[in-house]
Every structure is written in C-alpha cells, then in structure tokens.
Design a protein around this motif. Structure first.
Motif, PDB file in Angstrom:
ATOM      1  N   GLY A  84     -26.104   2.101 -14.091  1.00  0.00           N
ATOM      2  CA  GLY A  84     -25.814   2.694 -15.389  1.00  0.00           C
ATOM      3  C   GLY A  84     -24.949   1.791 -16.252  1.00  0.00           C
ATOM      4  N   TYR A  85     -25.023   2.014 -17.555  1.00  0.00           N
ATOM      5  CA  TYR A  85     -24.265   1.179 -18.488  1.00  0.00           C
ATOM      6  C   TYR A  85     -22.767   1.434 -18.392  1.00  0.00           C
ATOM      7  CZ  TYR A  85     -28.419  -0.514 -20.900  1.00  0.00           C
ATOM      8  OH  TYR A  85     -29.591  -1.144 -21.207  1.00  0.00           O
ATOM      9  N   ALA A  86     -22.356   2.653 -18.055  1.00  0.00           N
ATOM     10  CA  ALA A  86     -20.926   2.957 -17.993  1.00  0.00           C
ATOM     11  C   ALA A  86     -20.234   2.094 -16.944  1.00  0.00           C
ATOM     12  CB  ALA A  86     -20.724   4.442 -17.690  1.00  0.00           C
ATOM     13  N   VAL A  87     -20.812   2.017 -15.749  1.00  0.00           N
ATOM     14  CA  VAL A  87     -20.237   1.196 -14.684  1.00  0.00           C
ATOM     15  C   VAL A  87     -20.308  -0.278 -15.051  1.00  0.00           C
ATOM     16  CG1 VAL A  87     -20.460   0.527 -12.263  1.00  0.00           C
ATOM     17  CG2 VAL A  87     -20.780   2.924 -12.937  1.00  0.00           C
ATOM     18  N   ARG A  88     -21.456  -0.704 -15.578  1.00  0.00           N
ATOM     19  CA  ARG A  88     -21.638  -2.110 -15.956  1.00  0.00           C
ATOM     20  C   ARG A  88     -20.648  -2.514 -17.050  1.00  0.00           C
ATOM     21  NH1 ARG A  88     -26.067  -5.665 -16.014  1.00  0.00           N
ATOM     22  NH2 ARG A  88     -26.744  -4.597 -14.120  1.00  0.00           N
ATOM     23  N   ALA A  89     -20.448  -1.657 -18.041  1.00  0.00           N
ATOM     24  CA  ALA A  89     -19.539  -1.978 -19.142  1.00  0.00           C
ATOM     25  C   ALA A  89     -18.100  -2.100 -18.658  1.00  0.00           C
ATOM     26  CB  ALA A  89     -19.649  -0.923 -20.238  1.00  0.00           C
ATOM     27  N   ALA A  90     -17.694  -1.218 -17.750  1.00  0.00           N
ATOM     28  CA  ALA A  90     -16.329  -1.285 -17.228  1.00  0.00           C
ATOM     29  C   ALA A  90     -16.102  -2.577 -16.451  1.00  0.00           C
ATOM     30  CB  ALA A  90     -16.045  -0.072 -16.344  1.00  0.00           C
ATOM     31  N   ALA A  91     -17.066  -2.959 -15.635  1.00  0.00           N
ATOM     32  CA  ALA A  91     -16.944  -4.208 -14.886  1.00  0.00           C
ATOM     33  C   ALA A  91     -16.930  -5.410 -15.826  1.00  0.00           C
ATOM     34  CB  ALA A  91     -18.102  -4.326 -13.893  1.00  0.00           C
TER      35      ALA A  91
ATOM     36  N   ASP B  40      -7.944  -0.412 -21.351  1.00  0.00           N
ATOM     37  CA  ASP B  40      -8.403   0.172 -20.087  1.00  0.00           C
ATOM     38  C   ASP B  40      -9.909   0.419 -20.199  1.00  0.00           C
ATOM     39  OD1 ASP B  40      -8.772   2.665 -21.478  1.00  0.00           O
ATOM     40  OD2 ASP B  40      -6.647   3.106 -21.150  1.00  0.00           O
ATOM     41  N   ASP B  41     -10.447   1.118 -19.186  1.00  0.00           N
ATOM     42  CA  ASP B  41     -11.897   1.318 -19.129  1.00  0.00           C
ATOM     43  C   ASP B  41     -12.391   2.515 -19.936  1.00  0.00           C
ATOM     44  OD1 ASP B  41     -12.120  -0.849 -17.485  1.00  0.00           O
ATOM     45  OD2 ASP B  41     -12.247   0.303 -15.619  1.00  0.00           O
ATOM     46  N   ARG B  42     -11.489   3.301 -20.523  1.00  0.00           N
ATOM     47  CA  ARG B  42     -11.915   4.569 -21.124  1.00  0.00           C
ATOM     48  C   ARG B  42     -12.894   4.364 -22.279  1.00  0.00           C
ATOM     49  NH1 ARG B  42      -6.307   7.572 -22.172  1.00  0.00           N
ATOM     50  NH2 ARG B  42      -5.717   5.394 -22.590  1.00  0.00           N
ATOM     51  N   ALA B  43     -12.577   3.446 -23.188  1.00  0.00           N
ATOM     52  CA  ALA B  43     -13.428   3.264 -24.369  1.00  0.00           C
ATOM     53  C   ALA B  43     -14.801   2.722 -23.984  1.00  0.00           C
ATOM     54  CB  ALA B  43     -12.744   2.330 -25.365  1.00  0.00           C
ATOM     55  N   VAL B  44     -14.836   1.694 -23.127  1.00  0.00           N
ATOM     56  CA  VAL B  44     -16.125   1.113 -22.761  1.00  0.00           C
ATOM     57  C   VAL B  44     -16.931   2.078 -21.895  1.00  0.00           C
ATOM     58  CG1 VAL B  44     -15.374  -1.282 -23.002  1.00  0.00           C
ATOM     59  CG2 VAL B  44     -15.077  -0.112 -20.811  1.00  0.00           C
ATOM     60  N   THR B  45     -16.248   2.869 -21.072  1.00  0.00           N
ATOM     61  CA  THR B  45     -16.960   3.856 -20.263  1.00  0.00           C
ATOM     62  C   THR B  45     -17.593   4.919 -21.148  1.00  0.00           C
ATOM     63  OG1 THR B  45     -15.465   3.497 -18.394  1.00  0.00           O
ATOM     64  CG2 THR B  45     -16.734   5.533 -18.394  1.00  0.00           C
ATOM     65  N   PHE B  46     -16.862   5.339 -22.176  1.00  0.00           N
ATOM     66  CA  PHE B  46     -17.415   6.310 -23.125  1.00  0.00           C
ATOM     67  C   PHE B  46     -18.663   5.754 -23.803  1.00  0.00           C
ATOM     68  CE2 PHE B  46     -17.708   7.650 -27.576  1.00  0.00           C
ATOM     69  CZ  PHE B  46     -17.899   9.019 -27.417  1.00  0.00           C
ATOM     70  N   LEU B  47     -18.597   4.520 -24.257  1.00  0.00           N
ATOM     71  CA  LEU B  47     -19.754   3.904 -24.901  1.00  0.00           C
ATOM     72  C   LEU B  47     -20.910   3.736 -23.916  1.00  0.00           C
ATOM     73  CD1 LEU B  47     -17.938   1.156 -27.044  1.00  0.00           C
ATOM     74  CD2 LEU B  47     -18.929   3.311 -27.849  1.00  0.00           C
ATOM     75  N   GLY B  48     -20.561   3.369 -22.675  1.00  0.00           N
ATOM     76  CA  GLY B  48     -21.606   3.199 -21.673  1.00  0.00           C
ATOM     77  C   GLY B  48     -22.306   4.508 -21.336  1.00  0.00           C
ATOM     78  N   ARG B  49     -21.561   5.600 -21.256  1.00  0.00           N
ATOM     79  CA  ARG B  49     -22.176   6.906 -20.982  1.00  0.00           C
ATOM     80  C   ARG B  49     -23.082   7.333 -22.135  1.00  0.00           C
ATOM     81  NH1 ARG B  49     -16.674   9.757 -18.624  1.00  0.00           N
ATOM     82  NH2 ARG B  49     -16.805   8.860 -16.505  1.00  0.00           N
ATOM     83  N   TRP B  50     -22.644   7.029 -23.353  1.00  0.00           N
ATOM     84  CA  TRP B  50     -23.484   7.333 -24.515  1.00  0.00           C
ATOM     85  C   TRP B  50     -24.801   6.564 -24.435  1.00  0.00           C
ATOM     86  CZ3 TRP B  50     -25.515   4.412 -28.500  1.00  0.00           C
ATOM     87  CH2 TRP B  50     -26.028   5.131 -29.578  1.00  0.00           C
ATOM     88  N   ALA B  51     -24.713   5.274 -24.010  1.00  0.00           N
ATOM     89  CA  ALA B  51     -25.928   4.468 -23.858  1.00  0.00           C
ATOM     90  C   ALA B  51     -26.812   5.017 -22.742  1.00  0.00           C
ATOM     91  CB  ALA B  51     -25.558   3.010 -23.583  1.00  0.00           C
ATOM     92  N   ASP B  52     -26.193   5.489 -21.660  1.00  0.00           N
ATOM     93  CA  ASP B  52     -26.971   6.071 -20.561  1.00  0.00           C
ATOM     94  C   ASP B  52     -27.718   7.321 -21.022  1.00  0.00           C
ATOM     95  OD1 ASP B  52     -26.222   4.155 -18.714  1.00  0.00           O
ATOM     96  OD2 ASP B  52     -24.445   5.258 -18.061  1.00  0.00           O
TER      97      ASP B  52
END
Length: 368
Positions: free
Chosen positions: A238-245, A211-223
C-alpha cells in the motif's frame, strides 16, 4: 544549468516510474503521423514563439536596436569566450556535490552527466522537465540505482533548487536596499511572490518531515483512490506504508548530506550570477553586483515559466528589463543577457546532447 523542477514522476512508486519509461519508449507510427511528428510540431511552434518574443519584445523592453546589440556582441574576443566557458563549466562542476549527496554511490562525473543530459532534454521542449527526469531515470537505472533511490534524488534536488530560486529575490531586494539602489517593480514583485511561495513550501515540508502522520494520511487517500479506480495498481504493502518508509529514508539522507546539498546549490548559484556579471564586464559594462543579483534572481523565478523551451524569450526579456530599470546601459543589458543565456541555455543543448550520445553508446541494458 541546474536540474529542472516541476513535472517529476511520483516519487515513491516504482510502478509509476516504469509507466513513465513505457511512455518514453518509441511509439509505433500510426497512419497519418505519430508521436514523433507531434513532438516535432510542438518543438517548432514553441521555438517560433521563443524566437518571436526575443525578436519583437527584447529591443522594445531594452530600448536598443538589434544592430547595436549585434555590434556589442561582435566586439568579444576568443579569450573572453574562453573565460566565460571556464566559469560556466566550473559552476556545473561545483554543483555535483549536491547531486551526489542525494544519491549515495553516484560519482561526480556521473552527476555532471545527469545534469547535462537532463538539461539537454528539458531545454528542447516546453514543460520538458518530465522528459528530462525520465531520461535521467533511465541513465541511473543503467548504472544500477533502484527506482526509489532515483525518485528520492529527483525530489530532494528539485526541492532544494526550487527553495533557492524562491529565496533569491528576497536576498537581492535586501542587498539593493543596503547598497542604496532603489529596487525596481519586477524585483519587488519577485521578492513578494518568492517569499509567499517559499513560506508555503517550508510549512508543507515541515508537516511532511516531522513524522509519518501527514504522509500516511496522503498514502491512505491514494490507497482508497486505487481501490475505486481499478486501473491504478498500488504497491503490495500500500501507498501509506511505502510513503512512510520513503519519508524516513529521505530524512536520513538529508540529515547525512544536507551541508553538501546546500554547498553545491549555493556555489552553483554564485558562479551563475558571477557568469552574468562577467558577461556584462567583458562587454565593457561594470555593474554593481547587487544589480546583477537582482537580474539573476528574477531570471530564476522566470525560469519556472516554461511556456517555451527553457523559458526562452521570457527570461531574456525579464532580465533585460530589470537591468535597464536599475540603470544599466540598454544595449549592454540586452547583449550581456544574450551572452549569459548562450552559455546557461544554448551551450547545454549540444554539450548535453553529446553526453547523452556517449552514454547511449556505452550503457548497459536496464535492470529487470
């Protein structure tokens, strides 16, 4: 050979790929030398290191003299070389479905071109995977592919390649046991290391893919990192949205083309291992296929040790050591490995270089 794993551009960021392109542009020559001189020096040093390893370590590990190895190679006929070339080219061609499946719209001819040119650049430099990836990105962009699509292609193909490399030692170990051949220490070590790394990769991919949880977490950390380090510029959303997509698009791509990716990678590995077996056979040495697979599996693991261009020297010594330890004639082991590497490493440099030259003469300007 297959696309080289390792130093890839950040997969989801167009900005980072543009940064890589800027790095790849010819630099202005500074007084007293420039990047060209440093790269030439690095190439000379790494080439000298590879040559030294081959010249000194290969005969010692094999227990054979260079004059005997050269005599064995001199016995080859033109027909032998032509047969090996056909198998080598067939391996490159059957690999193209794995590449086209990961980048919809890519033709088999262009997939072969990406494979050859990426290997050409990667084989010239230690840690050359990044430069090879940037070269492939420029080619894909000239054909109209967007940067995120290329990044997804590079990520998926290299992940498949790495997973297969890590799984092969375990397969070889089991085949040796079934054939009644006692596995050598190198095969055992490679099997355990490969299994451990493969398990870690599978677990990480499962966490990222479910699911999107792991990549969203990493993306928020990058943001948050970009917010603190003002030099870094995140995408607008933001990276969180981009990573999930990016994750969802990648999952859809794998669901639609996983069987072509698997077929291309496995067929390529089978023909590469077949090329190694045939290299020994044309020299007069008939080797048990399980032994050949063991040497090939160790070569796949050692190809990740890129302290020299294409891990030259390290790979040849490791493969020869495995063959000799499993009972193959020392002279034929060394000669067969050198013949095999002449195609999978040596031939990719001139053929890939000519392919890149042809592309550079016909390419369209990069899209804005």
């Amino acid at each position: 050979m297959a696309l080289h794993p390792g130093l890839l551009p950040p997969p989801a960021t167009t900005a980072s790929l543009r940064f890589s392109t800027a790095w790849a542009q010819p630099a202005r020559r500074a007084p007293g030398g420039g990047r060209g001189g440093r790269r030439a020096a690095k190439l000379l040093v790494s080439g000298a290191l590879a040559t030294g390893i081959l010249a000194l370590a290969l005969p010692r590990v094999a227990g054979a003299q260079w004059v005997d190895i050269a005599h064995a190679l001199a016995s080859l006929s033109v027909a032998h070389l032509a047969l090996l070339a056909v198998v080598w080219l067939a391996g490159l061609w059957v690999h193209t479905p794995a590449l086209t499946a990961a980048l919809p719209g890519l033709s088999h001819r262009r997939a072969l071109l990406l494979n050859l040119t990426g290997s050409f650049v990667s084989n010239l430099l230690p840690l050359g995977g990044a430069a090879g990836t940037v070269a492939n990105w420029r080619m894909a962009r000239s054909w109209g592919f967007a940067s995120p699509a290329f990044a997804r292609w590079a990520l998926l193909t290299n992940l498949c390649d790495t997973a297969l490399k890590l799984a092969l030692p375990g397969v070889a170990f089991l085949w040796l046991a079934a054939a009644g051949v006692e596995a050598g220490g190198a095969v055992n070590t490679a099997a355990y290391v490969g299994l451990g790394l493969l398990t870690g990769i599978v677990v990480a991919l499962w966490l990222l893919a479910r699911d999107d949880r792991a990549v969203t977490f990493l993306g928020r950390w990058a943001d948050r990192l970009c917010a603190r380090v003002r030099v870094l510029r995140p995408p607008e959303q933001g990276y969180a949205v981009r990573a999930a997509a990016f994750r969802r698009d990648s999952a859809a791509l794998v669901a639609a083309g996983w069987w072509r990716m698997a077929f291309g990678k496995i067929a390529y590995a089978v023909l590469q291992a077949g090329l190694l077996w045939l290299s020994l056979r044309v020299l007069g040495e008939l080797v048990n296929p399980s032994v050949v697979l063991a040497a090939f599996a160790v070569e796949r693991i050692l190809s990740m040790v890129v302290i020299t261009p294409g891990a030259t020297g390290v790979v040849e010594v490791g493969m020869t050591g495995v063959l000799v330890a499993l009972g193959v004639d020392p002279t034929m082991s060394a000669a067969g490995v050198l013949l095999y590497r002449a195609f999978t490493f040596g031939m990719e440099i001139p053929v890939g270089g000519l392919s890149m030259l042809a592309w550079s003469l016909t390419r369209r300007p990069l899209a804005a």
